[in-house]
Design an enzyme around this catalytic site. Structure first.
Site, mmCIF file in Angstrom:
data_model
loop_
_atom_site.group_PDB
_atom_site.id
_atom_site.type_symbol
_atom_site.label_atom_id
_atom_site.label_comp_id
_atom_site.label_asym_id
_atom_site.label_seq_id
_atom_site.Cartn_x
_atom_site.Cartn_y
_atom_site.Cartn_z
ATOM 1 N N GLN A 1 10.751 5.815 -40.947
ATOM 2 C CA GLN A 1 9.339 5.713 -41.288
ATOM 3 C C GLN A 1 8.480 5.079 -40.202
ATOM 4 O OE1 GLN A 1 10.408 4.080 -45.431
ATOM 5 N NE2 GLN A 1 8.577 5.273 -45.836
ATOM 6 N N ARG B 1 12.561 -7.184 -43.090
ATOM 7 C CA ARG B 1 13.603 -6.245 -43.514
ATOM 8 C C ARG B 1 13.370 -4.907 -42.815
ATOM 9 N NH1 ARG B 1 13.730 -2.496 -48.521
ATOM 10 N NH2 ARG B 1 15.818 -1.655 -48.330
ATOM 11 N N HIS C 1 18.931 3.795 -44.989
ATOM 12 C CA HIS C 1 17.659 4.041 -45.701
ATOM 13 C C HIS C 1 17.323 5.534 -45.582
ATOM 14 C CE1 HIS C 1 13.778 1.916 -47.186
ATOM 15 N NE2 HIS C 1 13.539 3.203 -47.277
ATOM 16 N N ASN D 1 19.606 1.638 -49.446
ATOM 17 C CA ASN D 1 18.275 1.516 -50.030
ATOM 18 C C ASN D 1 18.116 2.546 -51.130
ATOM 19 O OD1 ASN D 1 15.369 0.594 -50.014
ATOM 20 N ND2 ASN D 1 15.107 2.790 -49.749
ATOM 21 N N GLU D 2 17.843 2.098 -52.334
ATOM 22 C CA GLU D 2 17.493 2.960 -53.460
ATOM 23 C C GLU D 2 18.472 4.108 -53.686
ATOM 24 O OE1 GLU D 2 13.369 4.129 -53.284
ATOM 25 O OE2 GLU D 2 12.721 2.065 -53.535
ATOM 26 N N ASN E 1 13.814 -3.078 -55.497
ATOM 27 C CA ASN E 1 12.548 -2.503 -55.041
ATOM 28 C C ASN E 1 11.723 -2.233 -56.291
ATOM 29 O OD1 ASN E 1 13.846 -2.457 -52.587
ATOM 30 N ND2 ASN E 1 13.666 -0.257 -52.273
ATOM 31 N N TYR F 1 7.940 -1.311 -58.061
ATOM 32 C CA TYR F 1 6.588 -0.794 -57.864
ATOM 33 C C TYR F 1 5.775 -0.675 -59.149
ATOM 34 C CZ TYR F 1 7.813 0.328 -53.049
ATOM 35 O OH TYR F 1 8.185 0.235 -51.737
ATOM 36 N N GLU G 1 11.474 -4.728 -51.891
ATOM 37 C CA GLU G 1 10.199 -4.022 -51.667
ATOM 38 C C GLU G 1 9.278 -4.229 -52.854
ATOM 39 O OE1 GLU G 1 10.591 0.221 -50.987
ATOM 40 O OE2 GLU G 1 12.162 -0.091 -49.495
ATOM 41 N N TRP H 1 6.195 -4.216 -49.243
ATOM 42 C CA TRP H 1 6.277 -2.889 -48.623
ATOM 43 C C TRP H 1 4.863 -2.379 -48.455
ATOM 44 C CZ3 TRP H 1 10.091 -0.081 -46.392
ATOM 45 C CH2 TRP H 1 9.707 1.198 -45.956
ATOM 46 N N GLU I 1 5.351 8.295 -44.983
ATOM 47 C CA GLU I 1 5.692 8.150 -46.395
ATOM 48 C C GLU I 1 6.420 9.405 -46.903
ATOM 49 O OE1 GLU I 1 6.019 5.810 -48.465
ATOM 50 O OE2 GLU I 1 6.120 6.928 -50.340
ATOM 51 N N TRP I 2 7.567 9.694 -46.285
ATOM 52 C CA TRP I 2 8.461 10.775 -46.715
ATOM 53 C C TRP I 2 7.725 12.101 -46.904
ATOM 54 C CZ3 TRP I 2 12.626 8.896 -44.947
ATOM 55 C CH2 TRP I 2 12.884 7.541 -45.041
HETATM 56 C C1 PNW Z 1 10.462 3.561 -51.785
HETATM 57 N N1 PNW Z 1 9.595 7.484 -56.875
HETATM 58 O O1 PNW Z 1 10.478 4.891 -52.114
HETATM 59 C C2 PNW Z 1 11.184 3.530 -50.442
HETATM 60 O O2 PNW Z 1 12.233 2.603 -50.370
HETATM 61 C C3 PNW Z 1 10.267 3.423 -49.279
HETATM 62 O O3 PNW Z 1 10.890 3.949 -48.155
HETATM 63 C C4 PNW Z 1 8.958 4.082 -49.611
HETATM 64 O O4 PNW Z 1 8.102 4.202 -48.512
HETATM 65 C C5 PNW Z 1 8.313 3.263 -50.708
HETATM 66 O O5 PNW Z 1 9.165 3.098 -51.806
HETATM 67 C C6 PNW Z 1 6.996 3.830 -51.210
HETATM 68 O O6 PNW Z 1 7.188 5.062 -51.818
HETATM 69 C C7 PNW Z 1 10.223 5.454 -53.329
HETATM 70 O O7 PNW Z 1 9.262 8.672 -56.837
HETATM 71 C C8 PNW Z 1 9.955 6.809 -53.328
HETATM 72 O O8 PNW Z 1 9.713 6.866 -57.974
HETATM 73 C C9 PNW Z 1 9.751 7.486 -54.497
HETATM 74 C C10 PNW Z 1 9.813 6.785 -55.687
HETATM 75 C C11 PNW Z 1 10.101 5.436 -55.701
HETATM 76 C C12 PNW Z 1 10.283 4.765 -54.514
#
Ligand code: PNW
Length: 489
Positions: A26, A82, A128, A173-174, A313, A315, A378, A427, A434-435
């Site tokens: 990233q 990190r 990651h 990671n995740e 992580n 959100y 995160e 984060w 962002e993917w």
């Molecule tokens: C995480 N979802 O990704 C990742 O660890 C990071 O690399 C990323 O940039 C960040 O959160 C923000 O997206 C996610 O769809 C991606 O639920 C998708 C999801 C959750 C986390």
């Protein structure tokens, strides 16, 4: 700038470690420099699967700009960072028995030394999501059993080369995102949908690779401990970073309560139960019985307790609705029974601002698993429309300031009630790739001007807020205050 959150007294902010996070693909760029071969994300982005045809070829160019980035971190009072290693930069051919890339090792040596010179403590994610493409081609990456030996070998290369200066390691990671989005649904690289069977195979290999890595790190033979670098590595910690969204029952009805509970077991327990208890949750074993592999007694034993800290992580949160006839059904909703949103929508479609869900999730984790140490690996948000704003507008990010203020308030409440979080990472340090969304969704507390040739970084209000109330007042990293007999960076 607003005051510190009310539930975060100065004493607690002082006693906690606050930092920022990124990941190799990233932020690094330098995709074909220094002997690096493609990862699955290079292939996927070059094939045009990313919004606006973006790629990580240059990203934030941290490959070249890390000295100025660590300087900025230092200015903001950031003492914990990190980051993740690019497997394909370290081992261009990926697998066990293939040559280690000296240029890759040299790059990360300089990166880590520069970090430490700025008094920033490194926390390293081993994987990651950027799998070497060669391993995808060879045995479908995490779907293949061969992945386990190759991952452990790769981790060993990192421990041997960097273990003298890094004492906090996260294997994966995740795992949920890796196995569901990368392999199950195939919406993330490598982009090949493998269904539920593939998804659970991925999880099974990932967990066994994690456990073997944990064992390698801690049960290294005495002969190897005489090797100076590894002796220091053996005094560090190995954990994992699991993502989870909290689920609140939509109503008090029995089936909604059960659905919220099953949803947490299915998404978090899938990985956390084997790591803490040695096996998958009973509910998952019954609901996914046709596709969920099982552990041998030996694997189970190796898995149980195979983490020194739990990384989370976090959100967002959602409501869960169950079914009276199907205990395996979990429907998630973003509105309550009256149609009211659970919280304001971020730029990312899956992310709403739900501060109280952080508190509830942490209480759930502490009571179900009783971890010795939790690291929030995160936490952050993409502010609506930020990408279409001028730099001057984007850095006035009230939306993100409010997000952090709310979430940190509830984090502190959880800590005050005995939840064992001692370290927290926002984060992200800066806007980045962002993917699938490319550069269109920004999570940074520092703005990156992707249109400027210098990729200029400018601190946002959220960065100033975190700096003032958290980074500057929080605990230091203790960088350099260890490693008897070890090599000084
Ligand atoms: C995480 N979802 O990704 C990742 O660890 C990071 O690399 C990323 O940039 C960040 O959160 C923000 O997206 C996610 O769809 C991606 O639920 C998708 C999801 C959750 C986390």
């Amino acid at each position: 700038l607003p005051d510190a959150p009310a539930m975060c007294p100065l004493e607690m902010r002082k006693n906690t470690r606050w930092g920022v996070a990124t990941a190799s693909y990233q932020v690094e760029g330098g995709w074909n420099l220094g002997g690096r071969t493609p990862s699955v994300w290079d292939t996927f982005s070059h094939a045009g699967f990313i919004k606006n045809n973006d790629t990580g070829d240059v990203a934030c160019d941290m490959y070249h700009k890390y000295p100025q980035d660590f300087k900025l971190m230092r200015e903001l009072g950031i003492k914990h960072y990190r980051f993740s290693f690019s497997w394909n930069r370290i081992l261009p051919q990926g697998g066990k028995g293939t040559p280690v890339n000296p240029e890759g090792i040299a790059f990360y040596n300089s990166l880590i030394n520069e970090m430490i010179a700025n008094n920033i403590r490194p926390y390293a994610t081993i994987f990651h999501w950027d799998l070497p493409q060669v391993l995808q081609d060879k045995y479908q990456g995490l779907i293949g059993e061969e992945f386990i030996a190759d991952f452990v070998n790769y981790a060993n290369v990192l421990f041997e080369n960097f273990g003298d200066r890094i004492r906090d390691w996260m294997t994966f990671n995740e795992p949920w995102v890796t196995c569901v989005l990368q392999y199950g649904q195939g919406v993330f690289a490598p982009g090949i949908p493998m269904g539920d069977e593939g998804m659970y195979k991925c999880g099974h290999n990932l967990l066994r690779a994690h456990a073997k890595t944990y064992q390698l790190y801690h049960k290294v033979p005495q002969a190897k401990l005489d090797n100076v670098t590894f002796a220091d590595a053996a005094r560090g910690k190995v954990g994992i970073a699991l993502n989870i969204e909290y689920l609140e029952p939509l109503t008090e009805a029995k089936e909604d309560v059960a659905a919220a509970n099953y949803g947490l077991e299915k998404n978090l327990g899938w990985f956390a139960d084997p790591l803490f208890f040695g096996d998958y949750p009973a509910s998952l074993k019954s609901c996914a019985k046709d596709v969920l592999p099982s552990f041998t007694a030996e694997e189970s034993k190796l898995l149980k307790g195979s983490l020194d800290f739990l990384g989370i992580n976090f959100y967002t949160g959602k409501f869960a609705k169950g079914s009276a006839t199907d205990k395996c059904s979990v429907e998630t909703r973003e509105q309550d029974v009256n149609g009211k949103d659970i919280g304001p929508l971020a730029e990312s479609s899956w992310l709403r601002v739900v501060p109280w869900s952080f508190y509830k999730l942490l209480k759930y984790v502490q009571s179900r698993y009783d971890p010795k140490q939790i690291i929030i690996t995160e936490n952050g948000v993409s502010a609506p429309k930020e990408d279409s704003m001028s730099v001057q507008q984007a850095i006035r990010d009230d939306f993100r300031v409010n997000y952090y203020k709310g979430y940190l308030d509830y984090l502190c409440k959880a800590i005050s009630e005995g939840v064992k979080v001692n370290t927290y990472f926002a984060w992200s340090f800066m806007d980045n790739f962002e993917w699938r969304e490319g550069y269109s969704q920004r999570f940074g507390i520092n703005h990156v001007d992707f249109d400027s040739p210098e990729l200029t970084r400018t601190t946002k209000d959220s960065g100033k807020f975190l700096s003032k109330h958290f980074f500057r007042v929080g605990r230091g990293g203790g960088v350099g205050a260890r490693r008897p007999g070890g090599r000084k960076p």
